[in-house]
Design a protein around this motif. Structure first.
Motif, mmCIF file in Angstrom:
data_model
loop_
_atom_site.group_PDB
_atom_site.id
_atom_site.type_symbol
_atom_site.label_atom_id
_atom_site.label_comp_id
_atom_site.label_asym_id
_atom_site.label_seq_id
_atom_site.Cartn_x
_atom_site.Cartn_y
_atom_site.Cartn_z
ATOM 1 N N MET A 56 2.812 -6.969 -35.002
ATOM 2 C CA MET A 56 1.815 -8.040 -34.951
ATOM 3 C C MET A 56 1.665 -8.801 -36.270
ATOM 4 N N LYS A 57 2.522 -8.520 -37.249
ATOM 5 C CA LYS A 57 2.406 -9.168 -38.553
ATOM 6 C C LYS A 57 3.491 -10.213 -38.783
ATOM 7 N N SER A 58 3.953 -10.830 -37.722
ATOM 8 C CA SER A 58 4.947 -11.882 -37.867
ATOM 9 C C SER A 58 4.399 -12.981 -38.767
ATOM 10 N N GLY A 59 5.247 -13.470 -39.645
ATOM 11 C CA GLY A 59 4.826 -14.501 -40.585
ATOM 12 C C GLY A 59 4.346 -13.929 -41.904
ATOM 13 N N SER A 60 4.262 -12.607 -41.998
ATOM 14 C CA SER A 60 3.761 -11.960 -43.212
ATOM 15 C C SER A 60 4.855 -11.530 -44.172
ATOM 16 N N PHE A 61 6.070 -11.377 -43.684
ATOM 17 C CA PHE A 61 7.150 -10.804 -44.486
ATOM 18 C C PHE A 61 8.014 -11.898 -45.117
ATOM 19 N N THR A 82 13.217 -13.255 -48.579
ATOM 20 C CA THR A 82 13.715 -13.835 -49.832
ATOM 21 C C THR A 82 12.927 -13.355 -51.056
ATOM 22 N N ALA A 83 12.058 -12.372 -50.867
ATOM 23 C CA ALA A 83 11.273 -11.846 -51.992
ATOM 24 C C ALA A 83 12.209 -11.284 -53.064
ATOM 25 N N LYS A 84 11.903 -11.584 -54.306
ATOM 26 C CA LYS A 84 12.747 -11.172 -55.426
ATOM 27 C C LYS A 84 12.974 -9.658 -55.433
ATOM 28 N N SER A 85 11.932 -8.888 -55.201
ATOM 29 C CA SER A 85 12.064 -7.427 -55.230
ATOM 30 C C SER A 85 13.008 -6.926 -54.132
ATOM 31 N N PHE A 86 12.962 -7.554 -52.958
ATOM 32 C CA PHE A 86 13.835 -7.150 -51.863
ATOM 33 C C PHE A 86 15.282 -7.532 -52.164
ATOM 34 N N ILE A 87 15.482 -8.720 -52.689
ATOM 35 C CA ILE A 87 16.836 -9.166 -53.043
ATOM 36 C C ILE A 87 17.426 -8.257 -54.121
ATOM 37 N N GLU A 88 16.618 -7.890 -55.116
ATOM 38 C CA GLU A 88 17.089 -6.994 -56.170
ATOM 39 C C GLU A 88 17.439 -5.619 -55.599
ATOM 40 N N PHE A 89 16.611 -5.121 -54.680
ATOM 41 C CA PHE A 89 16.901 -3.841 -54.041
ATOM 42 C C PHE A 89 18.244 -3.902 -53.312
ATOM 43 N N CYS A 90 18.471 -4.977 -52.576
ATOM 44 C CA CYS A 90 19.727 -5.129 -51.843
ATOM 45 C C CYS A 90 20.923 -5.211 -52.792
ATOM 46 N N LYS A 91 20.780 -5.953 -53.886
ATOM 47 C CA LYS A 91 21.878 -6.054 -54.868
ATOM 48 C C LYS A 91 22.160 -4.693 -55.502
ATOM 49 N N THR A 116 7.362 -6.585 -48.700
ATOM 50 C CA THR A 116 7.341 -8.043 -48.892
ATOM 51 C C THR A 116 6.200 -8.705 -48.131
ATOM 52 N N ALA A 117 5.431 -7.933 -47.377
ATOM 53 C CA ALA A 117 4.342 -8.509 -46.585
ATOM 54 C C ALA A 117 3.279 -9.115 -47.488
#
Length: 148
Positions: free
Chosen positions: A32-37, A40-49, A144-145
């Motif tokens: 139910m939190k669509s639109g919250s995430f 492209t958040a920097k922390s998520f991109i860094e985690f993926c890298k 990222t929410a």
């Protein structure tokens, strides 16, 4: 169909609790939190890298052809739905949920292989992630929410 016909590689002791826990979190905390995430958040991109995870909103043939070069990846479609709107992270969460709920997850050599298909039976997500990264990948994406 008997259990002997289903060869997923998943174990009841380890994998089923991890995947089922994700389903619970999706239904209670994510759905139910669509639109919250923010994928492209920097922390998520860094985690993926840091963990060599390719996460891309594309199922284009060139992307699918390159996936074998990347150990960990999620390639997905983000066609608009009422629930996910334009939140690409929420689309990915939903695809992962569908993969688990529809028993489209297998385990091979220390990796979860996940796929999702749309109502026409066409591929809508493909993913491969080291088992030891799965929970932290989900947790990082959940972080990222927005807090509004």
């Amino acid at each position: 169909m008997t259990d002997n016909n289903v060869k997923t590689g998943l174990t009841k002791r380890d994998d089923i609790p991890i995947l089922y826990t994700y389903l619970i979190h999706f239904e209670k905390d994510i759905k139910m939190k669509s639109g919250s995430f923010d994928i492209t958040a920097k922390s998520f991109i860094e985690f993926c890298k840091l963990n060599d995870i390719k996460c891309k909103n594309s199922l284009a043939k060139p992307e699918l052809d390159k996936r074998s070069r990347t150990a960990n990846y999620f390639l997905f479609d983000s066609a608009k739905t009422i629930m996910s709107k334009t939140d690409k992270a929420h689309h990915l969460f939903r695809h992962i949920r569908n993969s688990i709920a529809h028993a489209l997850v297998t385990k091979e050599k220390g990796y979860y292989i996940l796929i999702d298909k749309n109502s026409s039976g066409n591929l809508s997500m493909t993913g491969k992630i080291r088992i030891d990264l799965f929970e932290s990948f989900i947790a990082e994406l959940r972080r990222t929410a927005s807090l509004d």
